[in-house]
Scaffold this motif. Structure first.
Motif, short mmCIF file in Angstrom:
data_model
loop_
_atom_site.label_atom_id
_atom_site.label_comp_id
_atom_site.label_asym_id
_atom_site.label_seq_id
_atom_site.Cartn_x
_atom_site.Cartn_y
_atom_site.Cartn_z
N ALA A 1 -18.93 -6.07 0.62
CA ALA A 1 -17.84 -6.79 -0.06
C ALA A 1 -17.86 -6.66 -1.58
O ALA A 1 -16.78 -6.49 -2.19
N PRO A 2 -19.01 -6.73 -2.28
CA PRO A 2 -18.97 -6.56 -3.74
C PRO A 2 -18.35 -5.24 -4.18
O PRO A 2 -17.72 -5.18 -5.25
N LEU A 3 -18.50 -4.20 -3.37
CA LEU A 3 -17.86 -2.93 -3.70
C LEU A 3 -16.34 -3.08 -3.73
O LEU A 3 -15.65 -2.49 -4.57
N GLY A 4 -15.81 -3.91 -2.85
CA GLY A 4 -14.38 -4.16 -2.86
C GLY A 4 -13.92 -4.82 -4.14
O GLY A 4 -12.86 -4.49 -4.69
N ALA A 5 -14.70 -5.77 -4.66
CA ALA A 5 -14.35 -6.42 -5.93
C ALA A 5 -14.35 -5.42 -7.07
O ALA A 5 -13.47 -5.44 -7.95
N LEU A 6 -15.31 -4.51 -7.06
CA LEU A 6 -15.36 -3.49 -8.11
C LEU A 6 -14.15 -2.57 -8.02
O LEU A 6 -13.57 -2.18 -9.05
N ARG A 7 -13.75 -2.21 -6.82
CA ARG A 7 -12.58 -1.35 -6.65
C ARG A 7 -11.32 -2.04 -7.16
O ARG A 7 -10.49 -1.42 -7.85
N LEU A 8 -11.17 -3.31 -6.85
CA LEU A 8 -9.99 -4.03 -7.31
C LEU A 8 -10.01 -4.21 -8.83
O LEU A 8 -8.96 -4.14 -9.49
N ALA A 9 -11.19 -4.41 -9.40
CA ALA A 9 -11.29 -4.54 -10.86
C ALA A 9 -10.89 -3.23 -11.54
O ALA A 9 -10.22 -3.24 -12.58
N ALA A 10 -11.28 -2.12 -10.94
CA ALA A 10 -10.94 -0.82 -11.53
C ALA A 10 -9.43 -0.57 -11.49
O ALA A 10 -8.90 0.18 -12.32
N GLU A 11 -8.73 -1.21 -10.54
CA GLU A 11 -7.28 -1.02 -10.42
C GLU A 11 -6.48 -1.93 -11.35
O GLU A 11 -5.28 -1.74 -11.49
N MET A 12 -7.15 -2.92 -11.97
CA MET A 12 -6.43 -3.84 -12.84
C MET A 12 -5.92 -3.12 -14.07
O MET A 12 -6.65 -2.34 -14.70
N GLU A 13 -4.68 -3.38 -14.43
CA GLU A 13 -4.10 -2.71 -15.59
C GLU A 13 -4.39 -3.49 -16.86
O GLU A 13 -4.57 -4.69 -16.84
#
Length: 278
Positions: free
Chosen positions: A266-278
């Motif tokens: 799950a923490p990997l998912g948070a990192l992926r979503l953070a990378a997508e933030m504009e």
């Protein structure tokens, strides 16, 4: 790393206090200065727009990050399970979670996110921990008053709770929280694993309810293409009889589903979503 921070209606500030303190301790341990550039939070109960907005505003007010994104813990797991470099086609797939409750999230081939279930124990959460815990209590009650077949569920529950008789179990249940009832689910799963018919039927029914969540989301994926499905939550661990029952129900009711065997980080998912933030 910190206490529970599940969102409740009108409870954004309480959750934000817990999350902000956890962020500060994590940053201190990692030697990271705050405020962070981006903060992604996955919290149970934060799956709907109003709760997300309230939690994001509360976290900004605590000053731990310059930009925040709040979402449900299930959507974080979905991002972990089906990043664009893995999972189904273009990161598409369905994540099924069974813990205290039950919910499924999907990312369709166009990148849109959908959900099914996650309505709470009052309205749904079929196949989850509370649902199974209540089934265990019901089976014990029906066997005691002669309406159901006998099993070891009553003795298992009494031993687990430190109680002496069925009357004490009635008093316990009258005061129990949903989380306490959900904590009984592993005892029903153990009984099912050991071959008790009453428990096995409850597990099979739970599996059908969970597969129905997947089925409700399958319409967002074109047929006849394979459908990637990942699982998570305390009730769907690799050795769980519930996971085995879900696998069998998927094969029977949704044969194009392909159940992943890897662990969702799950923490990997948070990192992926953070990378997508504009």
């Amino acid at each position: 790393m910190g206490p529970g921070a599940a969102m409740r209606p009108e409870g954004a500030e309480r959750s934000a206090v817990v999350i902000a303190e956890t962020v500060r301790r994590a940053a201190a341990l990692a030697g990271v200065d705050l405020p962070a550039a981006r903060l992604v939070v996955g919290a149970a109960g934060a799956g709907r727009a109003q709760e997300r907005r309230e939690l994001e505003a509360a976290l900004l007010a605590h000053g731990v990050a310059r930009r925040t994104r709040a979402t449900s813990d299930g959507e974080i797991a979905l991002a972990a399970a089906f990043g664009k470099e893995g999972g189904g086609r273009d990161g598409a797939g369905i994540f099924l979670n069974a813990g205290t409750g039950s919910v499924a999230f999907a990312r369709d081939p166009e990148g849109r996110v959908h959900r099914s279930g996650g309505l709470g124990w009052q309205l749904g959460d079929e196949g989850g921990g509370y649902w199974l815990g209540r089934r265990a209590l019901q089976a014990a009650g029906r066997a005691t008053d002669g309406r159901g077949e006998g099993s070891t569920l009553l003795s298992r529950l009494l031993a687990a709770l430190g109680l002496t008789d069925f009357g004490a179990l009635i008093r316990w249940a009258a005061l129990a929280s949903p989380a306490q009832v959900a904590a009984l689910a592993p005892h029903l799963l153990n009984a099912a694993r050991e071959g008790e018919a009453v428990a096995q039927r409850s597990v099979e029914e739970a599996a059908r309810e969970l597969v129905a969540l997947v089925g409700a989301l399958a319409r967002h994926f074109p047929e006849p293409e394979p459908l990637a499905v990942a699982t998570g939550g305390g009730l769907l661990r690799p050795t769980s009889p519930l996971l085995a029952a879900v696998r069998a129900a998927l094969a029977a009711d949704l044969p194009r589903a392909q159940l992943a065997r890897r662990t969702v980080d799950a923490p990997l998912g948070a990192l992926r979503l953070a990378a997508e933030m504009e």
